[in-house]
Enzyme design. Structure first.
Site, PDB file in Angstrom:
ATOM      1  N   ILE A  66       0.908  -1.150   0.000  1.00  0.00           N
ATOM      2  CA  ILE A  66       0.000   0.000   0.000  1.00  0.00           C
ATOM      3  C   ILE A  66       0.948   1.201   0.000  1.00  0.00           C
ATOM      4  O   ILE A  66       1.870   1.274   0.824  1.00  0.00           O
ATOM      5  CB  ILE A  66      -0.965   0.002   1.213  1.00  0.00           C
ATOM      6  CG1 ILE A  66      -1.833   1.259   1.240  1.00  0.00           C
ATOM      7  CG2 ILE A  66      -0.239  -0.157   2.540  1.00  0.00           C
ATOM      8  CD1 ILE A  66      -2.997   1.205   2.254  1.00  0.00           C
ATOM      9  N   SER A  67       0.775   2.093  -0.960  1.00  0.00           N
ATOM     10  CA  SER A  67       1.708   3.206  -1.113  1.00  0.00           C
ATOM     11  C   SER A  67       1.725   4.100   0.119  1.00  0.00           C
ATOM     12  O   SER A  67       0.758   4.156   0.888  1.00  0.00           O
ATOM     13  CB  SER A  67       1.326   4.051  -2.331  1.00  0.00           C
ATOM     14  OG  SER A  67       1.385   3.284  -3.499  1.00  0.00           O
ATOM     15  N   GLN A  68       2.828   4.831   0.247  1.00  0.00           N
ATOM     16  CA  GLN A  68       2.958   5.833   1.318  1.00  0.00           C
ATOM     17  C   GLN A  68       1.900   6.915   1.078  1.00  0.00           C
ATOM     18  O   GLN A  68       1.736   7.360  -0.066  1.00  0.00           O
ATOM     19  CB  GLN A  68       4.359   6.412   1.209  1.00  0.00           C
ATOM     20  CG  GLN A  68       4.732   7.377   2.284  1.00  0.00           C
ATOM     21  CD  GLN A  68       6.150   7.921   2.085  1.00  0.00           C
ATOM     22  OE1 GLN A  68       6.926   7.367   1.320  1.00  0.00           O
ATOM     23  NE2 GLN A  68       6.457   8.995   2.770  1.00  0.00           N
TER      24      GLN A  68
END
Ligand code: SAH
Length: 218
Positions: A66-68
């Protein structure tokens, strides 16, 4: 197991996360408000509950991430999203980015190459909240010719080259944002389709994404 309750503690942590992202340079209030609205801890195993609102990427199923939150906000800001636009996202992953876009009032077409992640999202109850997101299992390099052209294209995996077929699925005046590069670090690029065969390319900061891979995975 993923948590399903949004407590006052979570809301407080979310607000702090928004402050951090704002300090890092995100100025669009509607994006900050979307991040303040979406319970990011719902997208992570409860083992991550304590850290879900740190501004970091985390592992999800199938070795993906899950992206930053800052990266999600950064790409979204570069896309210059307007309500009712049609947006193609490559790399559904956790679907967190898709929800941020949907929260901004656009129609999202998101593609994931890993069947297990695609399947997982089909049974993730929180996503029912966003009926404007359409999920596809397929190779993002192909885009979605049936639904093209798109106002915007967002690639959320590291692209070694500019994917030609995706460029062709952009409207005139449309924008594509992608992390470009094949190494550990990529540079964010924004491409604007000025005319049928005329493009403007702009380069921004460096980020580290998982690679954009060709073909589908069962
Ligand atoms: N947007 C996601 C980030 C996911 S990480 C989020 O908000 O969490 C990148 C994702 O891109 C991974 O799930 C990976 O499987 C997917 N991916 C990589 N190459 C792809 C391709 N060619 N087509 C579709 N998805 C791809």
């Amino acid at each position: 197991m993923r948590p399903i309750e949004d407590s006052y503690r979570h809301k407080g942590l979310r607000k702090k996360l928004v402050d951090i992202i704002r300090k890092k340079g995100i100025t669009e209030e509607k994006i900050l408000s979307a991040i303040n609205t979406i319970p990011r801890h719902f997208f992570l195993d409860s083992a991550f509950d304590e850290v879900a609102y740190e501004d970091k990427a985390f592992p999800i199923e199938e070795g993906q991430t899950i992206s930053q939150p800052f990266t999600v906000a950064y790409q979204t800001q570069l896309l210059d999203v307007k309500p009712f636009e049609k947006i193609l996202e490559v790399g559904t992953g956790s679907a967190y980015q898709a929800c941020v876009l949907a929260q901004l009032g656009v129609q999202v077409f998101t593609i994931e190459r890993q069947k297990k992640l695609y399947r997982y999202n089909q049974s993730f109850p929180f996503l029912k909240k966003y009926s404007t997101i359409k999920y596809f299992y397929g190779d993002g390099y192909e885009g979605l010719p049936t639904f093209a052209p798109f106002d915007k294209v967002l690639i959320t995996a590291a692209a070694p080259d500019i994917p030609k077929k995706l460029i062709q699925q952009l409207k005139i005046g449309g924008i594509m944002v992608l992390p470009l590069g094949s190494g550990d670090v990529q540079q964010m690029m924004r491409i604007t389709r000025l005319e049928m065969d005329s493009f403007k390319e702009e380069l921004f900061d460096h980020f580290s994404f998982v690679p954009m891979l060709g073909g589908k995975k069962e």
